[in-house]
Design a protein around this motif. Structure first.
Motif, PDB file in Angstrom:
ATOM      1  N   LYS A 260     -49.782 -49.842 -30.063  1.00 51.88           N
ATOM      2  CA  LYS A 260     -50.240 -49.089 -31.226  1.00 51.88           C
ATOM      3  C   LYS A 260     -49.532 -49.635 -32.457  1.00 51.88           C
ATOM      4  CE  LYS A 260     -51.282 -44.759 -28.824  1.00 51.88           C
ATOM      5  NZ  LYS A 260     -50.999 -43.302 -28.736  1.00 51.88           N
TER       6      LYS A 260
ATOM      7  N   ASP B 239     -49.919 -50.367 -37.071  1.00 52.38           N
ATOM      8  CA  ASP B 239     -50.406 -49.725 -38.299  1.00 52.38           C
ATOM      9  C   ASP B 239     -51.706 -50.313 -38.828  1.00 52.38           C
ATOM     10  OD1 ASP B 239     -48.299 -47.983 -38.288  1.00 52.38           O
ATOM     11  OD2 ASP B 239     -47.022 -49.243 -39.540  1.00 52.38           O
TER      12      ASP B 239
ATOM     13  N   ALA C  99     -58.315 -45.905 -35.688  1.00 49.04           N
ATOM     14  CA  ALA C  99     -58.392 -44.528 -36.175  1.00 49.04           C
ATOM     15  C   ALA C  99     -57.609 -44.427 -37.470  1.00 49.04           C
ATOM     16  CB  ALA C  99     -57.830 -43.554 -35.138  1.00 49.04           C
ATOM     17  N   ALA C 100     -58.127 -43.624 -38.392  1.00 45.60           N
ATOM     18  CA  ALA C 100     -57.489 -43.499 -39.705  1.00 45.60           C
ATOM     19  C   ALA C 100     -56.088 -42.903 -39.592  1.00 45.60           C
ATOM     20  CB  ALA C 100     -58.363 -42.634 -40.605  1.00 45.60           C
ATOM     21  N   ALA C 101     -55.911 -41.987 -38.667  1.00 44.31           N
ATOM     22  CA  ALA C 101     -54.618 -41.298 -38.557  1.00 44.31           C
ATOM     23  C   ALA C 101     -53.592 -42.102 -37.786  1.00 44.31           C
ATOM     24  CB  ALA C 101     -54.823 -39.936 -37.896  1.00 44.31           C
ATOM     25  N   SER C 102     -54.027 -42.741 -36.690  1.00 43.39           N
ATOM     26  CA  SER C 102     -53.069 -43.408 -35.800  1.00 43.39           C
ATOM     27  C   SER C 102     -53.063 -44.927 -35.902  1.00 43.39           C
ATOM     28  CB  SER C 102     -53.360 -43.003 -34.347  1.00 43.39           C
ATOM     29  OG  SER C 102     -54.701 -43.345 -34.000  1.00 43.39           O
TER      30      SER C 102
END
Length: 205
Positions: free
Chosen positions: A132, A134, A161-164
């Motif tokens: 994961k 940025d 994903a925008a958040a993760s």
């Protein structure tokens, strides 16, 4: 009666031999003693059924009808377990048919093959690396580092994903069975999470 006693005695011995080979070659995480005992029982039961069928034609028809309604729903956890099941059934059939030399020498040959090939240590096991990060820059840095650190790599999936941020799932083959490169990946700027797991080569997207 003597032939029956010899056949069942050999079925027990060869079934126990199959059990021991299974125990010797088991490579899973949780060993099931009940499955090994079932191999022994399966050899004995199959021998008994074949002897009954071969001695009475009418009984054989009834036995076929009875067995046709049996349903087996136990899940096979490892593909190699199927080979052991067929081995136990085959030895039972051969012994029930009175082909004792074939059963004995066949079991010895199969046992040797199993021990030699199943216990071979592989240095090319597949692994799944889940990372994961940025964004694009850290993703590029990670893939560049993976490329120079492992023998082979294939991106299996990518989730954005925008958040993760970005989650990559990469199948890799290690160069020297060292996993220290995962520590280095976790230190790359923008990397939040890195997990390396072994798997059996099957992947579901």
């Amino acid at each position: 009666m003597l032939d029956m006693a010899i056949a069942l005695g050999l079925a027990f011995v060869l079934g126990l031999f199959i059990f021991m080979v299974y125990k010797k070659t088991f490579k899973g995480v949780m060993y099931s003693a009940s499955f090994g005992v079932s191999l022994l029982a399966l050899t004995l039961i199959t021998t008994l059924i074949i002897m009954a069928i071969s001695s009475n034609v009418i009984l054989s028809l009834g036995m076929v009808g009875a067995l046709s309604i049996v349903r087996f729903r136990s899940a096979i956890k490892e593909p190699i377990d199927i080979a052991f099941l067929f081995w136990a059934i085959s030895i039972g059939i051969v012994l029930g048919a009175g082909l004792i030399p074939l059963a004995v020498f066949g079991s010895l040959f199969i046992g040797i093959v199993m021990v030699l090939f199943v216990n071979q240590k592989s240095t090319d096991n597949p692994y799944i690396l889940v990372i994961k990060c940025d964004g694009d820059d850290s993703e590029k840095d990670v893939l560049d580092y993976i490329k120079q650190s492992v023998k082979k790599h294939v991106v299996k999936s990518k989730t954005v994903a925008a958040a993760s941020g970005v989650e990559l799932t990469v199948e890799i083959r290690l160069k020297d069975m060292s996993t220290r490169f995962v520590n280095e990946i976790s230190r790359i700027a923008g990397v939040n999470h890195a997990v390396l797991v072994s798997y059996n080569g099957e992947y579901m997207s």
